[in-house]
Design a protein around this motif. Structure first.
Motif, PDB file in Angstrom:
ATOM      1  N   MET A   1       8.507  25.872   7.147  1.00 58.99           N
ATOM      2  CA  MET A   1       7.538  25.080   6.251  1.00 58.99           C
ATOM      3  C   MET A   1       7.672  25.685   4.926  1.00 58.99           C
ATOM      4  O   MET A   1       8.026  26.749   4.501  1.00 58.99           O
ATOM      5  N   LYS A   2       7.974  24.555   3.801  1.00 57.69           N
ATOM      6  CA  LYS A   2       8.176  24.942   2.429  1.00 57.69           C
ATOM      7  C   LYS A   2       7.016  25.817   2.117  1.00 57.69           C
ATOM      8  O   LYS A   2       5.857  25.738   2.337  1.00 57.69           O
ATOM      9  N   LYS A   3       7.552  27.016   1.114  1.00 58.87           N
ATOM     10  CA  LYS A   3       6.227  27.989   0.750  1.00 58.87           C
ATOM     11  C   LYS A   3       6.314  28.255  -0.668  1.00 58.87           C
ATOM     12  O   LYS A   3       7.474  28.408  -1.490  1.00 58.87           O
ATOM     13  N   ILE A   4       5.198  28.383  -1.520  1.00 50.10           N
ATOM     14  CA  ILE A   4       4.900  28.775  -2.832  1.00 50.10           C
ATOM     15  C   ILE A   4       4.090  30.111  -2.765  1.00 50.10           C
ATOM     16  O   ILE A   4       3.330  30.087  -2.032  1.00 50.10           O
ATOM     17  N   LEU A   5       4.912  31.092  -3.321  1.00 54.00           N
ATOM     18  CA  LEU A   5       4.169  32.335  -3.479  1.00 54.00           C
ATOM     19  C   LEU A   5       3.662  32.659  -4.856  1.00 54.00           C
ATOM     20  O   LEU A   5       4.559  32.569  -5.788  1.00 54.00           O
ATOM     21  N   TYR A   6       2.325  32.840  -5.123  1.00 58.07           N
ATOM     22  CA  TYR A   6       1.900  33.121  -6.358  1.00 58.07           C
ATOM     23  C   TYR A   6       1.758  34.654  -6.531  1.00 58.07           C
ATOM     24  O   TYR A   6       1.461  35.270  -5.524  1.00 58.07           O
ATOM     25  N   GLU A  26      -0.911  19.215  -0.879  1.00 52.15           N
ATOM     26  CA  GLU A  26      -0.574  17.861  -0.560  1.00 52.15           C
ATOM     27  C   GLU A  26       0.757  17.341  -0.634  1.00 52.15           C
ATOM     28  O   GLU A  26       1.214  16.323   0.172  1.00 52.15           O
ATOM     29  N   ASN A  27       1.747  18.280  -1.200  1.00 50.98           N
ATOM     30  CA  ASN A  27       3.066  18.122  -1.158  1.00 50.98           C
ATOM     31  C   ASN A  27       3.794  18.765   0.130  1.00 50.98           C
ATOM     32  O   ASN A  27       5.045  19.014   0.003  1.00 50.98           O
ATOM     33  N   GLY A  28       3.241  19.505   0.987  1.00 47.22           N
ATOM     34  CA  GLY A  28       3.823  19.743   2.364  1.00 47.22           C
ATOM     35  C   GLY A  28       4.135  21.290   2.027  1.00 47.22           C
ATOM     36  O   GLY A  28       4.842  21.812   2.750  1.00 47.22           O
ATOM     37  N   TYR A  29       3.589  22.186   1.221  1.00 44.63           N
ATOM     38  CA  TYR A  29       4.053  23.445   0.860  1.00 44.63           C
ATOM     39  C   TYR A  29       2.750  24.298   1.229  1.00 44.63           C
ATOM     40  O   TYR A  29       1.552  24.050   1.113  1.00 44.63           O
ATOM     41  N   SER A  30       3.164  25.331   2.157  1.00 39.64           N
ATOM     42  CA  SER A  30       2.163  26.531   2.446  1.00 39.64           C
ATOM     43  C   SER A  30       1.991  27.288   1.085  1.00 39.64           C
ATOM     44  O   SER A  30       3.036  27.286   0.322  1.00 39.64           O
ATOM     45  N   THR A  31       0.984  28.168   1.092  1.00 40.57           N
ATOM     46  CA  THR A  31       0.851  29.106  -0.135  1.00 40.57           C
ATOM     47  C   THR A  31       0.342  30.314   0.033  1.00 40.57           C
ATOM     48  O   THR A  31      -0.303  30.476   1.175  1.00 40.57           O
ATOM     49  N   GLU A  73       8.225  37.377   3.196  1.00 42.30           N
ATOM     50  CA  GLU A  73       7.877  36.077   2.790  1.00 42.30           C
ATOM     51  C   GLU A  73       8.821  34.791   2.773  1.00 42.30           C
ATOM     52  O   GLU A  73       8.380  33.867   3.037  1.00 42.30           O
ATOM     53  N   ALA A  74       9.799  35.085   1.988  1.00 37.89           N
ATOM     54  CA  ALA A  74      10.856  34.076   1.993  1.00 37.89           C
ATOM     55  C   ALA A  74      10.459  32.670   1.295  1.00 37.89           C
ATOM     56  O   ALA A  74      10.485  31.389   1.966  1.00 37.89           O
ATOM     57  N   ILE A 401       7.372  21.651 -11.277  1.00 44.68           N
ATOM     58  CA  ILE A 401       8.009  22.467 -10.205  1.00 44.68           C
ATOM     59  C   ILE A 401       8.217  21.709  -9.053  1.00 44.68           C
ATOM     60  O   ILE A 401       9.362  22.070  -8.722  1.00 44.68           O
ATOM     61  N   LEU A 402       7.693  20.925  -8.784  1.00 44.59           N
ATOM     62  CA  LEU A 402       7.900  20.037  -7.520  1.00 44.59           C
ATOM     63  C   LEU A 402       9.329  19.220  -7.714  1.00 44.59           C
ATOM     64  O   LEU A 402      10.158  19.225  -6.919  1.00 44.59           O
TER      65      LEU A 402
END
Length: 408
Positions: A1-6, A26-31, A73-74, A401-402
């Protein structure tokens, strides 16, 4: 799954990411929000969830190497709130090496050009007095990770030379170099763009003005009836003065004792005028030492509040240089900024035809009932510095960003 790390230095700034989070999901990213709170305070929960946002402290990973954490985390991209400190530089080096996109999202209005010199000197003077405090756990962690990522004796020697010569370049006032090269730095206002490009030397194409995401909720919220607002926030005096805590810290030569001494001075005047002081605390403020003072002096303090109604229903607002003064200006409300006593010499972030500075208690007392504003000058200032306020800044930054991630 696509991932955003804050990424942030602590968990208290989570709202900066919480605004963005639903749109990414909503755009398919886990965070996940990675933070380093354990380097400063004892923490009870290593990982937790707030309003659907997952927060995790670095102690969870049982390693001192930031690179190992990022690798495990990649993420597809990292979003960070600061762009200058040693730990930020280490993170940027890691991301560039691992081909991870990294974005900087400003979390406040930048210090104006004509105040930078004053603030730099204040920080230098304060650092000399508190030299031992610089060798704390947080800075040791940052230095270790930064030096490990340099991978060069020559670069290490160069770093120490530059840091000793002027350490403010590694704090609030970064001069651009390759180790600060991010995919994009999103800043709030046109004035911030000018500072980043002209004062700090960042490439124009790296900096983008997106507006203030904090203003989105403010812009879209509604004014409610005053009694309802007062009751909701347990404010007993309808004739209250709102105070925005700037989080004045040791970098400005302040500690809690100095802040409370200033508040005592201020509160005595306000009470003598039949008003009461209501403080919106800064997230950085540790109030454990302050609570008894607030109770003894009948001062109401709020950790969280509806800014729009807090400002609208106040008689006027007091603050030194908080970024949220912009909110007050948008509502055309009077701002009074103390510069007497301990406040003397603090930077004047806003022009004196927009907010009023007081260099003595007497001048403040004498003009207490004066709440007129210069609406025309305020509107000119907002147009030139803040730019467009449309309540869509959050969507703007996420969409940019998207789109960038889609085009990689």
């Amino acid at each position: 799954m696509k991932k955003i790390l804050y990424y942030d230095n602590w968990d208290k700034g989570y709202r900066n990411f919480l605004r963005l989070d639903p749109i990414f999901k909503e755009n398919g990213y886990s965070t996940i929000l990675l933070h380093t709170s354990s380097l400063v305070d004892e923490i009870i929960e290593i990982d937790k969830e707030i309003d659907g946002l997952y927060l995790r402290d670095i102690s969870f990973y049982n390693t001192k190497r930031l690179r190992k954490i990022i690798s495990s985390e990649a993420p597809d991209a990292i979003i960070m709130l600061n762009l200058s400190f040693m730990i930020d530089r280490a993170l940027i080096r890691i991301c560039n090496d691992l081909n991870i996109k990294i974005y900087h999202l400003s979390h406040g209005m930048l210090i104006p050009s004509d105040s930078i010199k004053v603030v730099k000197q204040t920080i230098k003077d304060s650092s000399k007095k508190n030299l031992f405090s610089k060798f704390n756990k947080k800075n040791r962690y940052a230095l270790f990770n930064y030096l490990v990522e340099l991978k060069s004796v020559t670069k290490t020697i160069s770093f120490f030379y530059k840091a000793i010569k002027n350490h403010t370049n590694y704090t609030l006032f970064p001069i651009y170099s390759e180790e600060l090269k991010v995919n994009k730095s999103f800043v709030f206002y046109p004035s911030d763009y000018q500072i980043m490009v002209k004062d700090f030397g960042f490439p124009k194409e790296m900096i983008e003005v997106i507006g203030n995401p904090e203003l989105d909720v403010f812009y879209n919220s509604q004014i409610i009836e005053k009694t309802t607002f007062l009751n909701t926030n347990n404010i007993k005096n309808s004739n209250y003065i709102g105070y925005f805590d700037d989080g004045l810290s040791k970098t400005h030569g302040w500690n809690n004792n100095k802040w409370l001494a200033f508040l005592k001075d201020l509160n005595d005047i306000i009470v003598s005028k039949g008003s009461s002081l209501v403080i919106k605390l800064h997230p950085r403020r540790d109030i454990k030492e302050c609570i008894s003072f607030f109770e003894e002096n009948n001062i109401t303090y709020l950790s969280d509040v509806d800014f729009k109604n807090f400002i609208h229903h106040s008689k006027f607002i007091i603050s030194h240089f908080s970024s949220v003064i912009v909110y007050v200006l948008l509502l055309n409300k009077k701002v009074k900024s103390p510069r007497w006593g301990e406040s003397r010499g603090l930077e004047e972030k806003y022009p004196n035809n927009i907010i009023e500075y007081f260099y003595s208690k007497k001048s403040f007392e004498d003009s207490f009932s004066s709440i007129e504003t210069n609406k025309n000058e305020t509107q000119k200032y907002l147009y030139n510095t803040v730019g467009k306020v449309d309540g869509k800044s959050t969507k703007r930054v996420v969409n940019k960003i998207l789109n960038d991630l889609k085009n990689e």
